[in-house]
Design an enzyme around this catalytic site. Structure first.
Site, PDB file in Angstrom:
ATOM      1  N   TYR A 147     -48.835 -13.127 -15.987  1.00 19.71           N
ATOM      2  CA  TYR A 147     -48.582 -11.964 -16.735  1.00 19.71           C
ATOM      3  C   TYR A 147     -49.645 -11.329 -17.540  1.00 19.71           C
ATOM      4  CZ  TYR A 147     -44.066 -14.023 -15.581  1.00 19.71           C
ATOM      5  OH  TYR A 147     -42.819 -14.980 -14.952  1.00 19.71           O
ATOM      6  N   TYR A 164     -32.881 -11.811 -14.035  1.00 21.24           N
ATOM      7  CA  TYR A 164     -34.469 -12.334 -13.830  1.00 21.24           C
ATOM      8  C   TYR A 164     -34.036 -13.751 -13.292  1.00 21.24           C
ATOM      9  CZ  TYR A 164     -38.766 -14.154 -14.269  1.00 21.24           C
ATOM     10  OH  TYR A 164     -39.989 -14.988 -13.987  1.00 21.24           O
ATOM     11  N   ASP A 179     -26.914 -19.574 -13.645  1.00 19.53           N
ATOM     12  CA  ASP A 179     -28.346 -19.580 -13.792  1.00 19.53           C
ATOM     13  C   ASP A 179     -28.588 -19.975 -15.604  1.00 19.53           C
ATOM     14  OD1 ASP A 179     -31.073 -19.723 -14.535  1.00 19.53           O
ATOM     15  OD2 ASP A 179     -31.651 -18.050 -13.158  1.00 19.53           O
ATOM     16  N   LYS A 222     -36.368 -25.214 -18.312  1.00 20.74           N
ATOM     17  CA  LYS A 222     -36.861 -24.945 -19.640  1.00 20.74           C
ATOM     18  C   LYS A 222     -36.628 -26.194 -20.580  1.00 20.74           C
ATOM     19  CE  LYS A 222     -37.350 -19.971 -19.315  1.00 20.74           C
ATOM     20  NZ  LYS A 222     -38.743 -19.756 -19.424  1.00 20.74           N
TER      21      LYS A 222
HETATM   22  C1  LIG Z   1     -32.544 -17.319 -16.415  1.00 19.64           C
HETATM   23  C2  LIG Z   1     -33.955 -17.647 -15.790  1.00 19.64           C
HETATM   24  N1  LIG Z   1     -33.974 -18.316 -14.627  1.00 19.64           N
HETATM   25  C3  LIG Z   1     -35.090 -18.624 -14.057  1.00 19.64           C
HETATM   26  C4  LIG Z   1     -36.267 -18.603 -14.626  1.00 19.64           C
HETATM   27  C5  LIG Z   1     -37.579 -18.895 -14.119  1.00 19.64           C
HETATM   28  O1  LIG Z   1     -37.978 -20.066 -14.595  1.00 19.64           O
HETATM   29  P1  LIG Z   1     -39.532 -20.709 -14.546  1.00 19.64           P
HETATM   30  O2  LIG Z   1     -40.480 -19.880 -15.188  1.00 19.64           O
HETATM   31  O3  LIG Z   1     -39.610 -22.099 -15.028  1.00 19.64           O
HETATM   32  O4  LIG Z   1     -39.739 -20.611 -12.840  1.00 19.64           O
HETATM   33  C6  LIG Z   1     -36.351 -17.923 -15.956  1.00 19.64           C
HETATM   34  C7  LIG Z   1     -37.315 -17.955 -16.808  1.00 19.64           C
HETATM   35  O5  LIG Z   1     -37.877 -17.249 -17.641  1.00 19.64           O
HETATM   36  C8  LIG Z   1     -35.263 -17.415 -16.445  1.00 19.64           C
HETATM   37  O6  LIG Z   1     -35.180 -16.998 -17.830  1.00 19.64           O
END
Ligand SMILES: Cc1ncc(COP(=O)(O)O)c(C=O)c1O
Length: 424
Positions: free
Chosen positions: A17, A143, A237, A266
């Site tokens: 980014y 996202y 998610d 995470k």
């Molecule tokens: C809700 C959500 N799902 C998926 C992801 C993607 O995770 P990664 O960056 O570990 O691929 C993120 C990343 O910020 C997220 O906030």
């Protein structure tokens, strides 16, 4: 090395980014608790848990010890035809604490891959059942990551702008703003009459990247219920919301209706090792159990269930489940709520959200909310000059601290937010 780290970093590394021609990246030589120690002697307060991954503070002795022990025992092993105790322990613990009676855990590498796995599971589930359901429903503003499937179910915008033509079609429903909940539920209901949907994917209660904005548990509860009535798999998610961030272990606990599939990453390893996990309930796993070779899930990664990641996750979960950690989460929640009540009607604040340990403020701006909003750099610079790491999303600043943060450290951030608001 004749060149400095900063020079060599610029010469060789392509950062995420970030433009290739960029100013100096800050070189961090160590991290302890909530602080990042830089090579030039600064001590920076990590108010965003290093991209939302760190739970208990950096270099936590309990997790460090577990990873070191695992490294000396077994660093990695193929995960097809073989298994190992750290993965078994982790899958067992996750199934015990996840909402929705989860039965199986599929390990992968990060948040995006946990979403890819969830989408593929849902599509194959319907294929095995010979149901022609291909489309995914998602929320506007979503996202879910940067791989192709994850991009496809995310909002079309700056993160995926060059790839739109390669992304599969997704049906979006509007973000359930408080004033429009019934209307949006009706939109969902109307769409569901068309039996072509495989899954509904959502970030439960809080959309992260689109601005740490919250929506109501009662709306989501009804939406999940509607989808389930139509045999649509619900994918939560929880990559961001998992592991206590929202005040409960998982955001899905706030609803009566539970998802069929949960994506995790995470905080899973406490911010130590990359890892993704996708959990599913018996509704999903049963379909894959009784159909011979058709039901093999052809997905895997070389580092699937990496033992070091599993060891970090097991140790992090032990800390998370301690009463002292749960109490700390409640205290952070209270401090954030108090500040939210104080700041929400500030003349420079357009809207404010808080859920559990997370707080966000959307600042008034002449430009519509966007990732490269001019305020982004102003906010970032103001705080980094004061040794606080905040990485705003456009004109939205947020605090998402490690649970190791102390009251005085959080209050220092609040104090500086006041100072920033009176300056702009
Ligand atoms: C809700 C959500 N799902 C998926 C992801 C993607 O995770 P990664 O960056 O570990 O691929 C993120 C990343 O910020 C997220 O906030």
């Amino acid at each position: 090395m004749s060149k400095s780290y900063t020079e060599l970093d610029k010469q060789y590394i392509w950062h995420p980014y970030s433009p290739l021609e960029y100013g100096d990246n800050i070189v961090v030589k160590s991290a302890q608790g909530v602080y990042l120690h830089t090579c030039d002697g600064r001590k920076i307060l990590d108010a965003i848990s290093s991209w939302w991954v760190n739970l208990h503070g950096h270099a936590h002795p309990h997790i460090s010890k577990a990873v070191a022990h695992q490294a000396a025992t077994m660093e990695h092993v193929i995960f097809a035809g073989f298994t190992h105790p750290p993965a078994i322990q982790l899958a067992h613990s996750l199934c015990n604490i996840l909402p929705g009676d989860m039965k199986k855990i599929f390990f992968s590498d990060n948040g995006s891959t946990s979403v890819e796995v969830a989408l593929k599971m849902a599509i194959q589930y319907h294929a095995i059942k010979k149901q022609h359901r291909h489309k995914i429903i998602a929320l506007h503003g979503a996202y879910h990551g940067d791989t192709f499937g994850a991009m496809a179910v995310s909002e079309r915008g700056i993160f995926n702008q060059h790839f739109h033509q390669y992304l599969f079609e997704v049906e979006y429903i509007p973000f359930p703003d408080a004033q429009k909940e019934d209307e949006i539920l009706n939109i969902l209901f109307t769409k569901l009459k068309n039996n072509s949907y495989a899954a509904f994917i959502y970030e439960p209660l809080l959309q992260g990247v689109s601005g740490m904005r919250t929506y109501s548990a009662s709306w989501l509860d009804k939406a999940i219920h509607l989808c389930k009535e139509h045999d649509i798999l619900c994918i939560a998610d929880e990559v961001l919301t998992g592991f206590g961030r929202t005040g409960r272990l998982f955001a899905s606990e706030y609803m009566n209706n539970k998802p069929d599939i949960i994506c995790l990453s995470k905080g899973l390893t406490g911010g130590y090792m990359p890892m993704g996990a996708t959990a599913c309930n018996a509704r999903v796993s049963d379909v894959f159990t009784f159909n011979g070779s058709k039901s093999i899930f052809y997905h895997g990664h070389s580092y699937t269930a990496n033992p070091l990641s599993c060891a970090a996750a097991n140790a992090s979960l032990e800390l998370l489940l301690e009463d002292s950690c749960q109490e700390k989460i409640q205290r952070i929640t209270k401090w954030q709520r108090e500040f939210f009540n104080e700041i929400r009607s500030h003349p420079k604040v357009n809207s404010a959200h808080t859920l559990g340990t997370i707080l966000s403020l959307e600042l008034k701006s002449e430009h519509a909310t966007e990732y490269h909003n001019v305020l982004k750099t102003q906010i970032y610079n103001f705080f980094i000059e004061r040794n606080i790491l905040l990485r705003p999303l456009g004109n939205i600043m947020y605090i998402l601290p490690p649970y190791a943060i102390e009251e005085k450290e959080l209050k220092n951030i609040f104090h500086n937010i006041h100072a920033f608001l009176s300056k702009i």
